[in-house]
Design a protein around this motif. Structure first.
Motif, PDB file in Angstrom:
ATOM      1  N   LEU A 228       0.818  -1.210   0.000  1.00 23.15           N
ATOM      2  CA  LEU A 228       0.000   0.000   0.000  1.00 23.15           C
ATOM      3  C   LEU A 228       0.851   1.259   0.000  1.00 23.15           C
ATOM      4  N   GLU A 229       1.970   1.249   0.736  1.00 17.92           N
ATOM      5  CA  GLU A 229       2.775   2.461   0.771  1.00 17.92           C
ATOM      6  C   GLU A 229       3.504   2.707  -0.545  1.00 17.92           C
ATOM      7  N   ARG A 230       3.679   1.688  -1.371  1.00 21.21           N
ATOM      8  CA  ARG A 230       4.241   1.891  -2.703  1.00 21.21           C
ATOM      9  C   ARG A 230       3.224   2.555  -3.625  1.00 21.21           C
ATOM     10  N   TRP A 231       1.949   2.257  -3.403  1.00 18.00           N
ATOM     11  CA  TRP A 231       0.883   2.791  -4.258  1.00 18.00           C
ATOM     12  C   TRP A 231       0.393   4.159  -3.801  1.00 18.00           C
ATOM     13  N   PHE A 232       0.403   4.402  -2.484  1.00 22.76           N
ATOM     14  CA  PHE A 232      -0.142   5.657  -1.944  1.00 22.76           C
ATOM     15  C   PHE A 232       0.861   6.286  -0.969  1.00 22.76           C
ATOM     16  N   PRO A 233       1.999   6.773  -1.464  1.00 20.05           N
ATOM     17  CA  PRO A 233       3.037   7.297  -0.562  1.00 20.05           C
ATOM     18  C   PRO A 233       2.660   8.641   0.054  1.00 20.05           C
ATOM     19  N   PHE A 234       3.070   8.830   1.284  1.00 20.56           N
ATOM     20  CA  PHE A 234       2.932  10.127   1.950  1.00 20.56           C
ATOM     21  C   PHE A 234       4.009  11.085   1.472  1.00 20.56           C
ATOM     22  N   GLU A 235       5.220  10.574   1.291  1.00 16.54           N
ATOM     23  CA  GLU A 235       6.359  11.379   0.858  1.00 16.54           C
ATOM     24  C   GLU A 235       7.117  10.600  -0.215  1.00 16.54           C
ATOM     25  N   LEU A 236       7.162  11.140  -1.426  1.00 16.40           N
ATOM     26  CA  LEU A 236       7.804  10.434  -2.533  1.00 16.40           C
ATOM     27  C   LEU A 236       9.283  10.176  -2.268  1.00 16.40           C
ATOM     28  N   GLN A 237       9.979  11.099  -1.632  1.00 10.38           N
ATOM     29  CA  GLN A 237      11.414  10.931  -1.371  1.00 10.38           C
ATOM     30  C   GLN A 237      11.689   9.764  -0.442  1.00 10.38           C
ATOM     31  N   TRP A 238      10.738   9.414   0.387  1.00  8.02           N
ATOM     32  CA  TRP A 238      10.927   8.296   1.317  1.00  8.02           C
ATOM     33  C   TRP A 238      10.833   6.952   0.610  1.00  8.02           C
ATOM     34  N   GLN A 239      10.437   6.948  -0.640  1.00  9.06           N
ATOM     35  CA  GLN A 239      10.367   5.688  -1.377  1.00  9.06           C
ATOM     36  C   GLN A 239      11.738   5.237  -1.864  1.00  9.06           C
ATOM     37  N   VAL A 240      12.727   6.124  -1.840  1.00  3.84           N
ATOM     38  CA  VAL A 240      14.070   5.781  -2.295  1.00  3.84           C
ATOM     39  C   VAL A 240      14.754   4.929  -1.233  1.00  3.84           C
ATOM     40  N   ARG A 241      15.113   3.721  -1.593  1.00  2.00           N
ATOM     41  CA  ARG A 241      15.731   2.790  -0.647  1.00  2.00           C
ATOM     42  C   ARG A 241      17.134   3.261  -0.302  1.00  2.00           C
ATOM     43  N   ASP A 242      17.452   3.374   0.989  1.00  2.00           N
ATOM     44  CA  ASP A 242      18.792   3.784   1.397  1.00  2.00           C
ATOM     45  C   ASP A 242      19.629   2.555   1.758  1.00  2.00           C
ATOM     46  N   ARG A 243      20.842   2.812   2.220  1.00  2.00           N
ATOM     47  CA  ARG A 243      21.778   1.720   2.467  1.00  2.00           C
ATOM     48  C   ARG A 243      21.508   0.976   3.770  1.00  2.00           C
ATOM     49  N   ASP A 244      20.512   1.412   4.508  1.00  2.00           N
ATOM     50  CA  ASP A 244      20.171   0.725   5.750  1.00  2.00           C
ATOM     51  C   ASP A 244      19.121  -0.361   5.560  1.00  2.00           C
ATOM     52  N   PHE A 245      18.654  -0.545   4.356  1.00  2.00           N
ATOM     53  CA  PHE A 245      17.579  -1.520   4.138  1.00  2.00           C
ATOM     54  C   PHE A 245      17.952  -2.923   4.628  1.00  2.00           C
ATOM     55  N   PRO A 246      19.167  -3.431   4.348  1.00  2.00           N
ATOM     56  CA  PRO A 246      19.516  -4.763   4.883  1.00  2.00           C
ATOM     57  C   PRO A 246      19.473  -4.821   6.409  1.00  2.00           C
ATOM     58  N   ALA A 247      19.909  -3.731   7.058  1.00  2.00           N
ATOM     59  CA  ALA A 247      19.861  -3.702   8.521  1.00  2.00           C
ATOM     60  C   ALA A 247      18.427  -3.690   9.014  1.00  2.00           C
ATOM     61  N   ASP A 248      17.544  -2.981   8.306  1.00  9.11           N
ATOM     62  CA  ASP A 248      16.139  -2.950   8.700  1.00  9.11           C
ATOM     63  C   ASP A 248      15.515  -4.336   8.594  1.00  9.11           C
ATOM     64  N   VAL A 249      15.853  -5.061   7.540  1.00  6.93           N
ATOM     65  CA  VAL A 249      15.344  -6.419   7.375  1.00  6.93           C
ATOM     66  C   VAL A 249      15.832  -7.303   8.527  1.00  6.93           C
ATOM     67  N   ALA A 250      17.115  -7.159   8.881  1.00  4.85           N
ATOM     68  CA  ALA A 250      17.666  -7.958   9.979  1.00  4.85           C
ATOM     69  C   ALA A 250      16.969  -7.631  11.293  1.00  4.85           C
ATOM     70  N   HIS A 251      16.747  -6.328  11.561  1.00  8.30           N
ATOM     71  CA  HIS A 251      16.032  -5.934  12.775  1.00  8.30           C
ATOM     72  C   HIS A 251      14.645  -6.559  12.812  1.00  8.30           C
ATOM     73  N   ALA A 252      13.939  -6.522  11.673  1.00 11.19           N
ATOM     74  CA  ALA A 252      12.582  -7.057  11.627  1.00 11.19           C
ATOM     75  C   ALA A 252      12.578  -8.551  11.926  1.00 11.19           C
ATOM     76  N   ILE A 253      13.502  -9.291  11.322  1.00 10.09           N
ATOM     77  CA  ILE A 253      13.556 -10.737  11.547  1.00 10.09           C
ATOM     78  C   ILE A 253      13.845 -11.047  13.016  1.00 10.09           C
ATOM     79  N   VAL A 254      14.839 -10.346  13.570  1.00  3.63           N
ATOM     80  CA  VAL A 254      15.214 -10.592  14.965  1.00  3.63           C
ATOM     81  C   VAL A 254      14.070 -10.245  15.906  1.00  3.63           C
ATOM     82  N   ASN A 255      13.439  -9.083  15.701  1.00  2.31           N
ATOM     83  CA  ASN A 255      12.401  -8.640  16.630  1.00  2.31           C
ATOM     84  C   ASN A 255      11.131  -9.472  16.521  1.00  2.31           C
ATOM     85  N   LEU A 256      10.798  -9.930  15.319  1.00  2.00           N
ATOM     86  CA  LEU A 256       9.637 -10.812  15.201  1.00  2.00           C
ATOM     87  C   LEU A 256       9.929 -12.169  15.857  1.00  2.00           C
TER      88      LEU A 256
END
Length: 258
Positions: free
Chosen positions: A22-50
């Motif tokens: 949904l956030e890809r289709w209806f973004p609040f801020e277009l600039q926030w759609q640009v993936r930064d270099r922390d994306f792998p760390a965010d994925v790791a955080h999500a896996i660990v915390n879940l």
């Protein structure tokens, strides 16, 4: 359902996927759609915390088995969802109190600042948390629920709702809930908590309900432009080392709420 915990995990995965799309289709801020270099760390955080969330439910089963509950009876005759939202009250208060303390004391801020380091908000930010800090925030509430004899499947139901809520709360998704945003910590309200200026961000600490923010006068919902997010003085986009909390300030600036 035979294995309610497995069903809840499947529900969380589907909910997170829905928010991400949904956030890809209806973004609040277009600039926030640009993936930064922390994306792998965010994925790791999500896996660990879940995984930590799942472990918390399993540990909760052991806690309940070892605690005598004489004189305390959980209302198991209530409908399942009513029990789930009842369990959410002490846990949500625990998260609010520990969240506020984490903005005032250096040791807690050192752990919590990982969550504030991103220079953009999107669905994975909700799980960018140090697992130790996540345990500290939820610990008091879990202890209360254990003493009250809350069933593990009820706690699992609330944690499932909370996981999906955190994704939508931090999502780069342009949605409005109108008057209901005064009750629940949705994205349009919670974004103000991630403002770059630390003194201006001491608002809207509620994880799910905003009743505690109203009670303790930390609720804030202006009609103005949001401005930049992140940690003031910490350049972005943050690098992987920042996602682990290495480069953030050791102590938070002293600030009262707006």
């Amino acid at each position: 359902m035979g294995n309610p915990i497995a069903w809840l995990i499947a529900l969380v995965v589907c909910g997170l996927a829905a928010v991400a799309l949904l956030e890809r289709w209806f973004p609040f801020e277009l600039q926030w759609q640009v993936r930064d270099r922390d994306f792998p760390a965010d994925v790791a955080h999500a896996i660990v915390n879940l995984a930590v969330m799942h472990g918390a439910v399993m540990g909760f089963v052991l806690l309940r088995a070892s605690v005598e509950r004489e004189g305390v009876r959980w209302p198991t005759e209530w409908p399942y969802l009513a029990q789930v939202f009842l369990a959410g009250l002490p846990l949500d208060l625990s998260l609010y109190v520990m969240h506020r303390l984490s903005h005032r004391y250096g040791v807690l801020w050192r752990l919590h600042s990982i969550h504030h380091s991103p220079r953009r908000l999107y669905w994975l930010n909700g799980e960018r948390r140090h697992p130790i800090h996540a345990a500290l925030m939820a610990g008091p509430g879990l202890l209360v629920l254990g003493l009250l004899g809350t069933p593990a499947e009820v706690l699992g139901g609330w944690l499932a709702i909370l996981a999906m809520h955190l994704a939508s709360q931090h999502a780069n998704l342009d949605y409005r809930l109108g008057p209901r945003s005064y009750l629940a910590g949705v994205a349009e309200v919670h974004r103000w908590h991630h403002r770059e200026r630390f003194k201006a961000a001491q608002v809207n600490f509620g994880e799910f309900w905003l009743v505690w923010d109203h009670c303790f006068r930390t609720f804030y919902r202006p009609d103005a432009a949001l401005g930049p997010v992140g940690i003031e003085g910490d350049p972005g986009p943050p690098q992987l080392c920042r996602a682990t909390g290495v480069s953030v300030p050791l102590h938070p600036p002293r600030a009262n709420h707006v």
